[in-house]
Design an enzyme around this catalytic site. Structure first.
Site, PDB file in Angstrom:
ATOM      1  N   THR A 219       0.853  -1.195   0.000  1.00 53.89           N
ATOM      2  CA  THR A 219       0.000   0.000   0.000  1.00 53.89           C
ATOM      3  C   THR A 219       0.884   1.239   0.000  1.00 53.89           C
ATOM      4  OG1 THR A 219      -1.927   1.031   1.042  1.00 53.89           O
ATOM      5  CG2 THR A 219      -0.299   0.080   2.535  1.00 53.89           C
ATOM      6  N   ASN A 220       0.304   2.388   0.287  1.00 51.73           N
ATOM      7  CA  ASN A 220       1.089   3.622   0.308  1.00 51.73           C
ATOM      8  C   ASN A 220       0.608   4.494   1.452  1.00 51.73           C
ATOM      9  OD1 ASN A 220      -1.155   5.334  -0.706  1.00 51.73           O
ATOM     10  ND2 ASN A 220      -0.926   4.020  -2.488  1.00 51.73           N
ATOM     11  N   ARG A 221       1.186   5.683   1.569  1.00 51.22           N
ATOM     12  CA  ARG A 221       0.949   6.495   2.768  1.00 51.22           C
ATOM     13  C   ARG A 221      -0.310   7.352   2.704  1.00 51.22           C
ATOM     14  NH1 ARG A 221       5.878  10.046   3.641  1.00 51.22           N
ATOM     15  NH2 ARG A 221       4.517  10.915   5.240  1.00 51.22           N
TER      16      ARG A 221
END
Ligand code: C5P
Length: 419
Positions: A219-221
């Site tokens: 995933t990402n931030r």
């Protein structure tokens, strides 16, 4: 966290009627949050309400006089309150009665005018909201339900009570909803007739999650905060909002329809399903560009050899905006498409490239290398680029304010396109 200023509520005159339920103390929080958001809140308390909380509580949080009886003179020493405050009712943008007891609902349903609140309710010209709060048996009673039906048929907005435990120890439906739910209902009511009234916006939010095995994902931030702020701003402008979200831990703006997704492929399917007839698509989600080529069915184990790593094969995810572009070329929907560009270098050139490649009307470019803008934080510093080469650089501001400005731009494009 302090209540933020809410443009929709700024200088709006809200009358808060408080009646005699144990939940009356919660209305003080609503009065406080409304005031902090910028509204001018005039509180009317029934006699029974004053058995639970004092007028001073409300006066302290609103900074304005609290009205309690029909027969007091107004602050200028002139007319008795019941006459002076026919004007209060007529001039108000909205009346909310929270909590509303069974007795008050009955009085409203039958048009009684035997105290200041019921007189004001008859005089009110703006939206009227009631938030019933009482024991479950009283709420479910056919008499209460019939009164609520009468009120609904006259356009009164009934805020459904929550389920839970009552002061009596019983459990059921009849609890006053928490302040954010009440505030959300007020926002929805005030938004009617806004610049996006009758329009439908599809908004995506959050970082996609691409599974690697049953317990891990890539995933990402992205926190989803900017997307949620856009959903709220679109609702405040009167739009119907579908929020396609990967986020689980942000409060959903009251009135938005949420579609929960995880992966880019799920997000694409949800976007495509909701696009026909949509006026605008705002892709605020941080969609993964790559996913594990295959997700393992069982948890991937490490071997006993501490030197042995793991090679991951990644595959490309679908580009949602490119797929939308193709659909839009055929169907004409959605009328307006907005993308985001989170960049750590060459912000404007990269954003410009994406605007053209993805066929966007507007792109919101933000420099994620700055600590006070972009991921996770509540503020953002963005530049809006449009398809005609126009650039609008915004100073560092709240994500809520960025959202309002984007929605204003979207609204003018929607209006321009629909003639
Ligand atoms: O190409 P890039 O990911 O930087 O473009 C950002 C914009 O494109 C965002 O609006 C994002 O939501 C959208 N996007 C997409 N599908 C992808 C990747 C990004 O629609 N696979």
């Amino acid at each position: 966290m302090a209540q933020e200023h809410i443009t929709l509520l700024d200088n709006r005159r809200v009358i808060l009627g408080v009646t005699g339920s144990i939940a009356a103390y919660k209305a003080a929080d609503l009065a406080s949050k409304l005031t902090q958001a910028g509204a001018l809140v005039d509180v009317i308390m029934t006699e029974a309400a004053r058995q639970f909380v004092t007028p001073l509580t409300f006066q302290s949080v609103t900074g304005r006089p609290v009205y309690t009886t029909m027969w007091q003179a107004d602050s200028s020493g002139g007319l008795p309150t019941h006459i002076a405050h026919v004007g209060l009712g007529e001039g108000a943008d909205l009346l909310i009665i929270a909590p509303a007891t069974a007795h008050t609902l009955a009085r409203l349903a039958h048009g009684l005018a035997d105290d200041l609140l019921s007189v004001t309710a008859l005089a009110a010209r703006g939206p009227v909201l009631v938030a019933p709060a009482m024991d479950g048996g009283m709420y479910a009673h056919p008499a209460t339900q019939a009164n609520l039906d009468i009120l609904r048929s006259r356009g009164v907005i009934v805020i459904e009570p929550d389920e839970g435990r009552f002061a009596s120890g019983l459990v059921g439906r009849g609890r006053l909803p928490e302040t954010p739910a009440l505030l959300g209902a007020i926002r929805l009511a005030l938004a009617r007739g806004g610049i996006l009234a009758g329009r439908r916006c599809v908004i995506t939010a959050g970082g996609t999650r691409e599974p690697l095995d049953p317990v891990r994902h890539l995933t990402n931030r992205s926190s989803g905060k900017q997307g949620y702020a856009l959903a709220q701003a679109a609702l405040d402008a009167g739009a119907a909002v579908t929020l396609i979200s990967t986020v689980r831990d942000l409060p959903v703006p009251v009135g938005a329809d949420v579609v929960r997704v995880d992966t880019a492929a799920e997000m694409l399917a949800a976007v495509e399903a909701h696009l026909p007839g949509a006026d605008a698509l705002i892709m605020a989600a941080a969609v993964a560009d790559f996913r594990p080529a295959s997700a393992a069915e069982q948890k991937i184990k490490k071997s006993d050899d501490p030197a042995e790593g793991l090679h991951l094969e990644l595959a490309r995810t679908p580009d949602i905006l490119l797929a939308v572009r193709a659909q839009r070329d055929q169907t004409g929907w959605p009328r307006v498409v907005v993308g985001f560009a989170a960049e750590s270098e060459d912000l404007l050139a990269n954003a410009q490239g994406k605007l053209a490649r993805k066929g966007l009307d507007l792109i919101v470019a933000n420099d994620i290398s700055a600590p006070d803008a972009g991921f996770e934080v509540d503020t953002n510093r963005v530049v809006l680029l449009d398809a005609h080469g126009g650039q609008q650089a915004l100073d560092l501001t709240s994500k809520a304010r960025v959202a309002e400005i984007v929605i204003e731009r979207v609204a003018s494009l929607v209006i321009e396109r629909s003639g």
